[in-house]
Motif scaffolding. Structure first.
Motif, mmCIF file in Angstrom:
data_model
loop_
_atom_site.group_PDB
_atom_site.id
_atom_site.type_symbol
_atom_site.label_atom_id
_atom_site.label_comp_id
_atom_site.label_asym_id
_atom_site.label_seq_id
_atom_site.Cartn_x
_atom_site.Cartn_y
_atom_site.Cartn_z
ATOM 1 N N ARG A 15 43.551 45.777 40.469
ATOM 2 C CA ARG A 15 42.651 44.655 40.176
ATOM 3 C C ARG A 15 41.406 44.718 41.040
ATOM 4 N NH1 ARG A 15 45.808 39.185 40.286
ATOM 5 N NH2 ARG A 15 46.751 40.270 42.040
ATOM 6 N N ARG A 16 41.621 45.120 42.289
ATOM 7 C CA ARG A 16 40.466 45.245 43.192
ATOM 8 C C ARG A 16 39.504 46.326 42.708
ATOM 9 N NH1 ARG A 16 44.117 44.793 47.470
ATOM 10 N NH2 ARG A 16 43.864 47.003 47.906
ATOM 11 N N GLU A 17 40.056 47.325 42.005
ATOM 12 C CA GLU A 17 39.195 48.395 41.497
ATOM 13 C C GLU A 17 38.350 47.940 40.303
ATOM 14 O OE1 GLU A 17 42.021 52.170 42.783
ATOM 15 O OE2 GLU A 17 42.065 51.428 40.736
ATOM 16 N N GLY A 18 38.557 46.702 39.894
ATOM 17 C CA GLY A 18 37.709 46.171 38.832
ATOM 18 C C GLY A 18 38.358 46.083 37.466
ATOM 19 N N VAL A 19 39.650 46.300 37.407
ATOM 20 C CA VAL A 19 40.341 46.148 36.128
ATOM 21 C C VAL A 19 40.528 44.661 35.878
ATOM 22 C CG1 VAL A 19 42.469 46.602 34.850
ATOM 23 C CG2 VAL A 19 41.494 48.362 36.362
ATOM 24 N N ARG A 20 40.153 44.246 34.650
ATOM 25 C CA ARG A 20 40.179 42.823 34.346
ATOM 26 C C ARG A 20 41.476 42.489 33.609
ATOM 27 N NH1 ARG A 20 36.432 40.398 29.818
ATOM 28 N NH2 ARG A 20 36.941 38.184 30.004
ATOM 29 N N TYR A 21 42.245 41.554 34.145
ATOM 30 C CA TYR A 21 43.505 41.146 33.519
ATOM 31 C C TYR A 21 43.293 39.822 32.796
ATOM 32 C CZ TYR A 21 46.652 44.725 35.373
ATOM 33 O OH TYR A 21 47.296 45.892 35.607
ATOM 34 N N ILE A 22 43.614 39.773 31.516
ATOM 35 C CA ILE A 22 43.497 38.536 30.752
ATOM 36 C C ILE A 22 44.887 38.159 30.256
ATOM 37 C CG2 ILE A 22 42.519 37.421 28.703
ATOM 38 C CD1 ILE A 22 40.181 39.383 28.892
ATOM 39 N N ARG A 23 45.286 36.945 30.584
ATOM 40 C CA ARG A 23 46.637 36.536 30.161
ATOM 41 C C ARG A 23 46.577 36.066 28.713
ATOM 42 N NH1 ARG A 23 50.624 32.552 30.162
ATOM 43 N NH2 ARG A 23 52.567 33.203 31.167
ATOM 44 N N GLY A 24 47.217 36.801 27.855
ATOM 45 C CA GLY A 24 47.192 36.428 26.449
ATOM 46 C C GLY A 24 47.688 37.578 25.604
ATOM 47 N N ASN A 25 48.308 37.219 24.527
ATOM 48 C CA ASN A 25 48.918 38.207 23.666
ATOM 49 C C ASN A 25 48.039 38.341 22.426
ATOM 50 O OD1 ASN A 25 50.839 39.988 22.984
ATOM 51 N ND2 ASN A 25 52.509 38.485 22.789
ATOM 52 N N PRO A 26 47.304 39.436 22.279
ATOM 53 C CA PRO A 26 46.349 39.521 21.166
ATOM 54 C C PRO A 26 47.034 39.355 19.807
ATOM 55 C CG PRO A 26 45.946 41.271 22.737
ATOM 56 C CD PRO A 26 47.229 40.618 23.153
ATOM 57 N N SER A 27 46.283 38.756 18.883
ATOM 58 C CA SER A 27 46.865 38.497 17.579
ATOM 59 C C SER A 27 46.393 39.515 16.549
ATOM 60 C CB SER A 27 46.491 37.091 17.114
ATOM 61 O OG SER A 27 45.073 36.996 17.086
ATOM 62 N N GLU A 28 45.277 40.199 16.828
ATOM 63 C CA GLU A 28 44.736 41.062 15.796
ATOM 64 C C GLU A 28 43.761 42.060 16.411
ATOM 65 O OE1 GLU A 28 42.632 38.866 12.810
ATOM 66 O OE2 GLU A 28 42.442 40.604 11.494
ATOM 67 N N ILE A 29 43.694 43.222 15.788
ATOM 68 C CA ILE A 29 42.643 44.178 16.162
ATOM 69 C C ILE A 29 41.914 44.558 14.875
ATOM 70 C CG2 ILE A 29 42.176 46.518 16.982
ATOM 71 C CD1 ILE A 29 44.556 46.187 18.866
ATOM 72 N N PHE A 30 40.608 44.470 14.904
ATOM 73 C CA PHE A 30 39.858 44.880 13.712
ATOM 74 C C PHE A 30 38.586 45.581 14.162
ATOM 75 C CE2 PHE A 30 38.893 40.464 14.692
ATOM 76 C CZ PHE A 30 37.506 40.415 14.690
#
Lengths: 145, 677, 327
Positions: free
Chosen positions: B469-484
């Motif tokens: 995380r310190r290296e700049g990876v962004r964590y978002i809490r959430g389960n994606p519903s779709e990819i388009f």
């Protein structure tokens, strides 16, 4: 038929050591509560259970009988549950023909990981037997001498 | 030896586990009224040393010859108490257990009903105990050799440990090379060791170890026998390459007319190979294999004038006449280390895997970042299934590098909709590792991780997650519903559940952190070995806590992910455990066999053969005996083969064949005791 | 019609053979027109042999029932063949016995009687009281011809035919060395109408029906003793240790006996109906046996006593056997 309301049936169950007995143990380990009406006889395999044990249990005072083994294909001894399945299908039909309600003669597949299913099976069997009341068709006379 | 029964009944409190619900005193009082019961006692922990001493003292002082222990499941402590009896020279089969914990106090709340049931259970045990018989404890010799199925890290480790201890190992691997999934990985979390660097030495070791017979591209076809004496049949599939002659030079693969035409399984289809191939450069054995489904010569019978590979091979190793070879051998023990599949991401169609080129599984991404992978470790945008048609003189377009990469965790794990309720245990950390590798190679690449929870439970895991995380990876809490797709970008539709904000996240590449699932070909091994499965369909261990590497079948052990998801150190630890467990019978050279076998009363047997037909182990045969001058056929049991299932006893109409410890005359009194209200 | 002279000629030939110990057939009974088993060991005795619609006994029973006395020291057991006369139904007992390895095929010589049906003596007695003791009966075409007190009566075949014959699927023996007449085509089948009717009744009604029947049982064990499939050296139901059922005659123990008897014949009963014929208290035992027979056929496509090579029903299984009754 006797009074059914507060009737607590007595059910004798034959469990194979590897799946159903282990599944019943798992229900215990998981503290899954179920009615206390079922008393268990452990055998190594459902294939060991002679269908005449059913007759004997019903004669000796059991209101219902349950035979439980591994799911098809999972028998620790490869085939025992398949033999049991044939034997009990015939015996169950026959007893029904004599007037023994099918609710009294039950069979289930319960695996070692199905503690929750064991509870469901017990509840279904107990409720089924409660619905048909005490087994008084050919109960053995008690001899007192 | 059997004598008139003198029974001692020992009711265990198990602390409050039993006594908290069941009135133990009351059960003891009841037990002491039962026929042939000489003494009934209770104690806080019967399995403790003082508890066992109570039993042995009574056996010696009161001359008990039958013991009933009312406590936990016989599946738990029957072996313990059998040893207790044996310690004072009482036959261990004079023990009967009454399970008043797992099947009484733990499942019932009403003390009165539970106590009543406990009494019945104890009575059933006592009436059976009255009729118990002494059984012989027999031993068989154990072959000092082990079959290890699967040569991933778990199988390799187990094989090396056993071989190092001086036992013969047959290591069977389905694929052309050993190494399993681990050798596909780039770095390992959280220490970032190079996976191949730490694994290849072990791979070479299994190939060279004098005690290991390595069989790659091979499958176990038949397993018979029992602990100590398993009969194994292995099919060594033909590679159409003479293993002794092949030098691994690779001239054949370069020459193959079909070179680069087929997806290489090892590279998860990202890289290509020909019909003759080495799955990866460090493959062990370093021998080429012809894929007979795709080889022109083997499918069409014709490969130009003559097969190119054959022309190219200076060692003359290629031989299209080679056939599968069947090898038979005996082993004393078996370790199953068959590993796993990764979740098929197509089962989550909302993630459009297989639709868009740049939606990858994490294992595909591993190959992409791997220095030995098809791109040499360059992270580039994929153009799948497109043949690069280069026009004359035109320079190949330089590959495009993704500017942003998005990971989605828990794909196929913790997901009831696909039937996988469990956590795959490795995805959180391998995602963190892959995110780190991206940052390492593409400093400016924007890396985002969608997660449900981050489970960083292991040694050094939380620290590593923190670092990423310190290296700049962004964590978002959430389960994606779709990819388009929008333009040339992929859009991940999700909700940030920490801020309850719906969002559409644009990205170049999506990596699905797929979970670990049981192998699709698990059934083959289950049928061969009669293994059980747990509800997640991984192989079931004999006990979840205390026998985590054993199976229900003696002499068969589990190692690695085939038993359930685990990371590399856990798989290695379990493999070492399985190896040790397998070495116990091999080191002692002897193992006790089933004593509760079947026995025939030859006087009443009518030789109908029902039991012979029923027996799954072919342990019964009809033999001719002399009955008062007449030759008659009767059943006879081979006790070394009998496993004690008792199916024969239920098939016998005359009651002439009976299973020891489960005879009709032992079970009928139990039925009676349980029937009476 | 079996030609009696031809029968006796064949019998004489057989019993004269060195490798044949005895021939089991039928002879005139001592009481009216009943027939009884004949055990012929001497060519001089063959003239007693008969066959008529009164030959109801299933002689297959006697092959397994025969007591084997201890062989005196220094002597060899007599292992010569036994010849036996069988009707279609009886022959199925032989097939089933051989399926169960009771003996090998070469141990027996089978005289097959293509059978057009036997008479039910109870029906005769009901229709012509007392006549059984003093008359004769023959089957001519589709009529039974009774001769008694100098009178002759014709009765339609169906009226006196034994119930089992009205359901017979195999009138011609399935196993024989010599056939004593032309083959008889199947002339009947079992529609299980009575069994199905009972199946449809309520549990209370069923039990009321059977309780009355079982309460009549006097536990004489005739049904077991006459059964060609009940030939254990030591019947498990007689044993005291373990005791499966008490010897007391009450509806509980009687029911247990009848369940056990019928279950032991599941997939083995060959429908000869001997148990019901000999029952002194008229328990409809075939209604028990036919329930199993019907289920076995429907569920497992299995017909006992038709194929000596088939594996015994309850010693085998199919992976896809029905299991809709299992939880």
């Amino acid at each position: 038929m006797a009074e059914k309301t507060d009737f607590e049936p007595n059910i004798v169950a034959f469990l194979c050591n590897w799946c159903s007995y282990a599944g019943a143990d798992l229900a215990g380990t998981s503290r899954i509560h179920y009615p206390p009406n079922v008393r268990v006889i452990r055998v190594m395999c459902s294939g060991r259970v002679n269908p005449l044990f059913v007759m004997n249990a019903l004669q000796q005072g059991a209101d219902g009988v349950l035979i439980s083994g591994c799911h098809p294909g999972d028998c620790h001894y490869m085939q025992g549950n398949y033999y049991a399945r044939r034997r009990f299908n015939l015996m169950r039909n026959f007893l029904e023909y004599l007037g023994v309600e099918p609710e009294r003669v039950r069979m289930s597949w319960v695996s070692a990981s199905e503690g929750a299913k064991w509870k469901e099976v017990i509840e279904e069997v107990v409720n089924g037997v409660k619905a048909v009341g005490p087994m008084d068709m050919f109960k053995r006379r008690q001899l007192n001498w | 030896m059997n004598g008139k029964p003198k029974i001692g009944v020992y009711v265990c409190h198990c602390g409050t586990n039993i006594a908290g619900v069941v009135d133990v005193e009351e059960v003891v009082k009841f037990a002491s009224t039962l026929p042939d019961v000489v003494i009934a006692r209770n104690y806080s922990y019967m399995c403790s040393d003082p508890g066992q001493a109570l039993i042995t003292d009574d056996i010696e002082k009161l001359g008990l010859n039958r013991v009933v222990v009312a406590s936990c499941s016989p599946r738990m402590h029957e072996p313990t108490f059998r040893k207790t009896l044996l310690s004072v020279d009482l036959n261990p089969y004079f023990l009967e257990m009454a399970n008043i914990r797992e099947q009484c106090s733990w499942v019932h709340e009403d003390p009165i009903a539970a106590t009543e049931k406990a009494k019945r259970i104890v009575e059933a045990a006592v009436v059976k105990a009255r009729r118990l018989e002494a059984l012989d404890v027999k031993e068989v010799d154990v072959e000092p050799s082990c079959l290890v199925i699967g040569a991933g890290i778990a199988g390799i480790q187990a094989a090396l440990d056993i071989a190092d201890a001086g036992f013969k190992v047959y290591l069977v691997e389905k694929n052309p090379s050993v190494g399993g999934h681990m050798i596909q990985l780039d770095k390992t979390f959280p220490t970032l060791d190079c996976s191949a660097c730490i694994l290849t030495p072990k791979m070479v070791d299994v190939a060279n170890h004098p005690n290991i017979e390595l069989m790659t591209y091979s499958q176990v076809e038949e397993i018979g026998g029992y602990i100590g004496n398993f009969d194994i049949k292995v099919r060594k599939k033909s590679r159409f390459v003479d293993m002794d002659k092949c030098t691994g030079c690779g001239d054949c693969a370069e020459a193959c007319r079909m070179a680069g035409r087929f997806p290489n399984e090892f590279d998860e289809g990202i890289g290509m190979r020909g019909a003759i191939y080495l799955p990866f450069p460090q493959a062990v054995p370093a021998k080429y294999t012809i894929d007979k489904e795709n080889c022109l010569f083997l499918t069409k019978g014709k490969c130009g004038e003559s097969p190119k590979c054959q022309e190219a091979c200076q060692a003359k190793a290629i031989n299209f006449e080679l056939e599968d070879e069947i090898v038979e051998f005996k082993v004393g023990t078996i370790i199953v280390a068959t590993g796993y599949d990764v979740f098929d991401a197509r089962k989550k169609p909302e993630y459009a895997y297989g639709v868009y080129d740049n939606v990858l599984t994490a294992l595909e991404f591993e190959r992409l970042v791997n220095a030995s992978g098809p791109t040499g470790g360059q992270i580039i945008m994929l153009e799948r299934g497109k043949k690069k048609k280069k026009k004359e003189g035109e320079e190949a377009e330089p590959p495009r590098v993704p500017e942003s990469i998005t990971f989605i965790q828990c794909v196929g794990s913790r997901d009831k909709s696909v039937g996988n309720e469990y956590c795959s245990r490795v995805c959180c950390m391998y995602t963190a590792k892959l995110a780190h590798l991206v940052k390492d190679k593409l400093h400016d690449c924007e890396v985002t991780v969608f997660y449900m929870d981050v489970r960083a439970f292991g040694k050094g895991f939380e620290e590593f997650y923190d670092r990423v995380r310190r290296e700049g990876v962004r964590y978002i809490r959430g389960n994606p519903s779709e990819i388009f797709k929008r333009g040339d970008k992929l859009v991940v539709k999700a909700e940030d559940t920490l801020t309850s904000t719906p969002l559409e996240h644009e990205t170049d590449m999506v990596v699905l952190s797929v979970g670990l699932v049981p192998r699709s070909d698990n059934r083959e091994i289950i049928d061969l070995l009669k293994l059980s499965q747990s509800s997640d369909l991984f192989y079931l261990e004999a006990h979840p806590k205390l026998r985590p590497v054993d199976t229900a079948s003696d002499g068969i052990f589990l190692a690695g992910v085939c038993q359930g998801p685990k990371d590399i150190p856990d798989a290695v630890a379990q493999a070492k455990g399985a190896a040790s467990a397998a070495m116990i019978p091999m080191a002692s050279g002897k193992v006790k066999v089933e004593a509760q076998t079947s026995v025939v009363n030859e006087e009443t047997c009518r030789g109908c053969g029902f039991c012979v037909q029923v027996c799954p182990y072919s342990a019964i045969e009809l033999v001719e005996v002399n009955r008062m001058g007449w030759p008659v056929k009767v059943a006879r049991v081979n006790e070394a083969l009998c496993k004690g299932c008792g199916a024969c006893a239920a098939a016998c109409l005359s009651g002439s064949i009976q299973q020891r410890s489960f005879k009709d005359l032992q079970l009928l009194p139990q039925i009676q005791a349980l029937g009476v209200k | 019609m079996v030609d009696i002279e031809k029968l006796r000629e064949i019998a004489r030939e057989i019993i004269s053979r060195d490798d044949v110990r005895q021939l089991i057939g039928y002879r005139q009974g001592t009481y009216g027109f009943r027939a009884r088993p004949a055990f012929v060991t001497d060519p001089g005795e063959v003239d007693k042999l008969i066959f008529s619609p009164a030959c109801v006994n299933n002689l297959a029973t006697y092959i397994t029932l025969e007591e084997r006395l201890p062989v005196p020291r220094g002597q060899e057991p007599d292992l010569r063949k036994v010849a036996v006369m069988v009707k279609g139904c009886d022959s199925r007992a032989l097939v089933q016995q051989m399926e169960e390895k009771a003996y090998e095929r070469e141990r027996i010589l089978v005289l097959g009687i293509p059978c057009t049906g036997v008479v039910d003596m109870d029906k005769v007695e009901k229709r012509f009281p007392g006549v059984l003791a003093r008359g004769e009966i023959v089957l001519e075409g589709d009529k039974f011809l009774l001769t008694y007190d100098g009178k002759e009566e014709e009765v339609a075949k169906g009226e006196l035919l034994a119930d089992k014959c009205t359901r017979c699927r195999y009138p011609t023996p399935l196993v024989y060395d010599q056939l004593l007449d032309e083959e008889v085509a199947r002339f009947a089948d079992d529609d299980y109408a009575d069994v199905e009717a009972l199946e449809k009744r309520s549990a209370e009604e069923k039990w009321a029906y059977w309780e009355e029947k079982f309460s009549r049982c006097i536990r004489c064990y005739s049904c077991r003793n006459v059964c060609p499939m009940c030939y254990c050296e030591d019947c498990v139901l007689d044993r005291l240790n373990p005791q499966w059922m008490r010897r007391s005659v009450d509806v509980s123990e009687n029911t247990a006996y009848h369940i056990a008897r019928a279950y032991h014949l599941a997939g083995r009963c060959i429908q000869c109906g001997e148990c019901q014929r000999v029952c002194p208290v008229d328990i409809p035992l075939m209604e028990l046996n036919r329930k199993f027979y019907k289920d076995v056929e429907e569920l497992y496509d299995y017909e006992p006593g038709t194929n000596a090579e088939a594996p015994p029903l309850l010693s085998t299984f199919k992976v896809d056997d029905r299991e809709d009754f299992i939880m």
